[in-house]
Design a protein around this motif. Structure first.
Motif, mmCIF file in Angstrom:
data_model
loop_
_atom_site.group_PDB
_atom_site.id
_atom_site.type_symbol
_atom_site.label_atom_id
_atom_site.label_comp_id
_atom_site.label_asym_id
_atom_site.label_seq_id
_atom_site.Cartn_x
_atom_site.Cartn_y
_atom_site.Cartn_z
ATOM 1 N N SER A 36 39.542 48.473 86.985
ATOM 2 C CA SER A 36 40.018 49.747 86.462
ATOM 3 C C SER A 36 40.488 49.619 85.016
ATOM 4 N N LEU A 37 40.161 50.627 84.220
ATOM 5 C CA LEU A 37 40.698 50.676 82.855
ATOM 6 C C LEU A 37 42.084 51.303 82.841
ATOM 7 N N MET A 38 42.511 51.830 83.976
ATOM 8 C CA MET A 38 43.784 52.561 84.023
ATOM 9 C C MET A 38 44.906 51.749 84.668
ATOM 10 N N ASN A 39 44.581 51.045 85.768
ATOM 11 C CA ASN A 39 45.599 50.289 86.501
ATOM 12 C C ASN A 39 45.113 48.847 86.627
ATOM 13 N N VAL A 40 45.752 47.965 85.874
ATOM 14 C CA VAL A 40 45.343 46.554 85.869
ATOM 15 C C VAL A 40 46.223 45.826 86.891
ATOM 16 N N VAL A 41 45.587 45.406 87.998
ATOM 17 C CA VAL A 41 46.334 44.833 89.126
ATOM 18 C C VAL A 41 46.037 43.336 89.209
ATOM 19 N N PHE A 42 47.088 42.518 89.209
ATOM 20 C CA PHE A 42 46.869 41.067 89.281
ATOM 21 C C PHE A 42 48.047 40.376 89.962
ATOM 22 N N ARG A 43 47.794 39.132 90.329
ATOM 23 C CA ARG A 43 48.828 38.358 91.020
ATOM 24 C C ARG A 43 49.214 37.130 90.217
ATOM 25 N N LEU A 44 50.394 36.617 90.527
ATOM 26 C CA LEU A 44 50.848 35.334 89.970
ATOM 27 C C LEU A 44 50.854 34.318 91.108
ATOM 28 N N PRO A 45 51.057 33.026 90.793
ATOM 29 C CA PRO A 45 50.930 32.019 91.861
ATOM 30 C C PRO A 45 51.958 32.149 92.986
ATOM 31 N N SER A 46 53.112 32.769 92.761
ATOM 32 C CA SER A 46 54.105 32.849 93.838
ATOM 33 C C SER A 46 54.919 34.127 93.706
ATOM 34 N N GLU A 47 55.578 34.446 94.806
ATOM 35 C CA GLU A 47 56.466 35.625 94.838
ATOM 36 C C GLU A 47 57.605 35.447 93.827
ATOM 37 N N GLY A 48 58.106 34.212 93.743
ATOM 38 C CA GLY A 48 59.215 33.929 92.823
ATOM 39 C C GLY A 48 58.797 34.201 91.381
ATOM 40 N N LEU A 49 57.608 33.737 91.018
ATOM 41 C CA LEU A 49 57.134 33.945 89.638
ATOM 42 C C LEU A 49 56.859 35.428 89.368
ATOM 43 N N SER A 84 61.160 40.796 85.878
ATOM 44 C CA SER A 84 62.499 40.907 85.295
ATOM 45 C C SER A 84 62.505 40.473 83.820
ATOM 46 N N GLU A 85 61.751 39.447 83.466
ATOM 47 C CA GLU A 85 61.715 39.057 82.046
ATOM 48 C C GLU A 85 60.992 40.113 81.207
ATOM 49 N N ALA A 86 59.957 40.715 81.792
ATOM 50 C CA ALA A 86 59.242 41.782 81.064
ATOM 51 C C ALA A 86 60.192 42.939 80.778
ATOM 52 N N GLU A 87 60.990 43.260 81.776
ATOM 53 C CA GLU A 87 61.945 44.366 81.604
ATOM 54 C C GLU A 87 62.911 44.089 80.455
ATOM 55 N N GLN A 88 63.337 42.835 80.364
ATOM 56 C CA GLN A 88 64.232 42.488 79.248
ATOM 57 C C GLN A 88 63.550 42.694 77.898
ATOM 58 N N GLN A 89 62.218 42.649 77.900
ATOM 59 C CA GLN A 89 61.461 42.878 76.651
ATOM 60 C C GLN A 89 61.069 44.354 76.513
ATOM 61 N N ASP A 90 61.666 45.211 77.321
ATOM 62 C CA ASP A 90 61.323 46.647 77.295
ATOM 63 C C ASP A 90 59.883 46.923 77.713
ATOM 64 N N LEU A 91 59.386 46.107 78.647
ATOM 65 C CA LEU A 91 58.072 46.368 79.260
ATOM 66 C C LEU A 91 58.382 46.684 80.724
ATOM 67 N N THR A 92 58.375 47.977 81.075
ATOM 68 C CA THR A 92 58.968 48.371 82.358
ATOM 69 C C THR A 92 57.939 48.854 83.381
ATOM 70 N N GLU A 93 58.400 48.925 84.633
ATOM 71 C CA GLU A 93 57.618 49.482 85.761
ATOM 72 C C GLU A 93 56.354 48.677 86.055
ATOM 73 N N LEU A 94 56.479 47.356 86.027
ATOM 74 C CA LEU A 94 55.285 46.517 86.189
ATOM 75 C C LEU A 94 55.075 45.988 87.614
ATOM 76 N N GLY A 95 56.031 46.227 88.492
ATOM 77 C CA GLY A 95 55.889 45.714 89.867
ATOM 78 C C GLY A 95 54.708 46.375 90.572
ATOM 79 N N GLY A 96 53.931 45.605 91.330
ATOM 80 C CA GLY A 96 52.773 46.157 92.051
ATOM 81 C C GLY A 96 53.218 47.040 93.203
ATOM 82 N N HIS A 97 52.288 47.793 93.751
ATOM 83 C CA HIS A 97 52.588 48.635 94.916
ATOM 84 C C HIS A 97 52.913 47.732 96.103
ATOM 85 N N ARG A 98 53.844 48.156 96.958
ATOM 86 C CA ARG A 98 54.289 47.288 98.060
ATOM 87 C C ARG A 98 53.142 46.847 98.967
ATOM 88 N N SER A 99 52.072 47.628 99.054
ATOM 89 C CA SER A 99 50.986 47.262 99.970
ATOM 90 C C SER A 99 50.058 46.188 99.389
#
Ligand code: PMP
Length: 396
Positions: free
Chosen positions: A329-342, A348-363
């Motif tokens: 998708s050109l609109m919603n870029v969905v990706f994973r990191l190696p662990s839940e912790g990361l 949270s680090e993105a938010e500190q940089q004023d990059l907000t609402e980046l958490g994926g959908h719960r499903s």
């Protein structure tokens, strides 16, 4: 006083506003310093010049001398706004005369029901659905309350990471229509072109990619899109419908659920969502006048998405994209990191940089960066740089 966008707008609108300029420039300063890059999936980022105009009109529309929130949906001023919103959409998408444009309420969810209620008819009592992710599944489930809905393709096996190949599509030639979702907001898979359906009317839920590029409207029977992702705020849903299909709407449908009545009444059967339509008008003005049309918007959307997918692909598996390359998708870029912790650390680090609402959908989990039309290139560049830095600091 600086001639920033807001003060420039205030000046354009005459002496009444000059008294408020000091207050406005304070407001403007606060707004400018507090705005983060907001990657929300919807309601989502709007173009800043649009927000500035909205701020002005909150006090008084130049022609009405009252707020956009205070005028009748049957007033001359609002009727002009409605006509301008429709004209803008017609111009942006080259909508032919044999299509109506409706502005409805109830969100795209109501369209999940209105589509089958209006389009099934004697001799066409079933419809086909392509299941490519959560939203098309919701549409299919809801439609089953109205009739027999056949699954023409289901991507569940691949966890909705890809789209059907042309050869896999077996459309029932007697289907009342074929429904598909052009962009799956949660899974981040998007059709680059319309599925081939022969003479069966094509119905598209374009909620999360409406106006991201030009569309061959004549290939569609019906397109619907709630505004709150790419074309305005929550509260209005645009429906573009081929006029001959209006004959299918039965008289015994509840009036609000009948497309033919909305078409006959020019979207003013009841109190229209005036404010939301007003913002759609401003967003479409912005697309026409500042972006320069949908070809240009598309080119910008392609280059924004490419920036993020390139980082994902060059990350040696640190980031894994959800969608397969040809359905990204050109609109919603969905990706994973190696662990839940990361993942948590990333958000949270993105938010500190004023990059907000980046958490994926719960499903689906992981990260979802929604980069709709109004997300500035600079916002995507900031996210790209953050992703590169985060990987360098956290890859083992
Ligand atoms: N379809 C798609 C593709 C969506 O993304 C959404 C909202 N996220 C909907 C339908 C439902 O829209 P609404 O909340 O306006 O009913």
């Amino acid at each position: 006083m600086n001639s920033t966008p807001l003060t420039a707008i205030a000046k354009r609108h005459g002496p009444r506003y000059n008294a408020d300029l000091a207050l406005w420039s304070q407001l403007e300063e606060a707004t400018m310093t507090q705005r983060a890059y907001n990657f929300s999936p919807g309601p989502a980022v709007l173009p800043e010049p649009v927000l500035a105009e909205v701020q002005r009109d909150m006090l008084a529309l130049p022609t009405a001398k009252a707020s956009i929130l205070e005028i009748s949906h049957r007033s001359k001023t609002f009727k002009e706004i409605l006509a301008a919103a429709e004209a803008n959409l017609r111009q942006l998408l080259s909508i032919p005369d044999n299509y109506v444009v409706l502005f409805l309420q109830g969100g795209s969810r109501l369209q999940f029901s209105m589509v089958p209620m209006n389009l099934l008819e004697a001799g066409h009592t079933s419809a086909d659905y392509l299941l490519t992710g959560s939203w098309s599944k919701h549409a299919w489930k809801e439609a089953q309350k109205a009739g027999d809905m056949r699954v023409a393709w289901d991507g569940a096996d691949g966890n909705y990471t890809h789209l059907p190949a042309a050869a896999e599509l077996k459309v029932d030639p007697r289907a009342a229509y074929l429904h598909y979702t052009s962009n799956e907001t949660i899974h981040g898979v998007q059709f680059a072109t319309e599925p081939a359906v022969g003479h069966v009317p094509l119905v598209c839920d374009a909620s999360s990619d409406f106006l991201y590029k030009p569309l061959p409207i004549e290939r569609y029977g019906l397109i619907y899109a709630c505004a709150q992702k790419n074309s305005g705020p929550a509260g209005v849903t645009v429906v573009i419908l081929r006029k001959d299909l209006l004959q299918r709407s039965r008289d015994d449908l509840p009036s609000y659920l009948n497309y033919r009545i909305h078409a006959d009444e020019g979207s003013l059967m009841n109190t229209a969502p005036t404010f939301a339509i007003y913002v759609v008008r401003l967003v479409t003005d912005w697309l026409l006048n500042e972006i320069g049309g949908l070809e240009k918007m598309h080119a910008r959307n392609e280059s924004k998405a490419k920036m993020l997918y390139e980082v994902i692909d060059a990350s040696d598996g640190f980031y894994t994209g959800h969608a397969q390359a040809d359905g990204r998708s050109l609109m919603n870029v969905v990706f994973r990191l190696p662990s839940e912790g990361l993942t948590k650390k990333f958000v949270s680090e993105a938010e500190q940089q004023d990059l907000t609402e980046l958490g994926g959908h719960r499903s689906v989990g992981g990260i979802r960066a929604s980069i709709y039309n109004a997300m500035p290139v600079a916002g995507v560049e900031a996210l790209r740089d953050f992703m590169i830095r985060f990987r360098d600091e956290n890859a083992s």
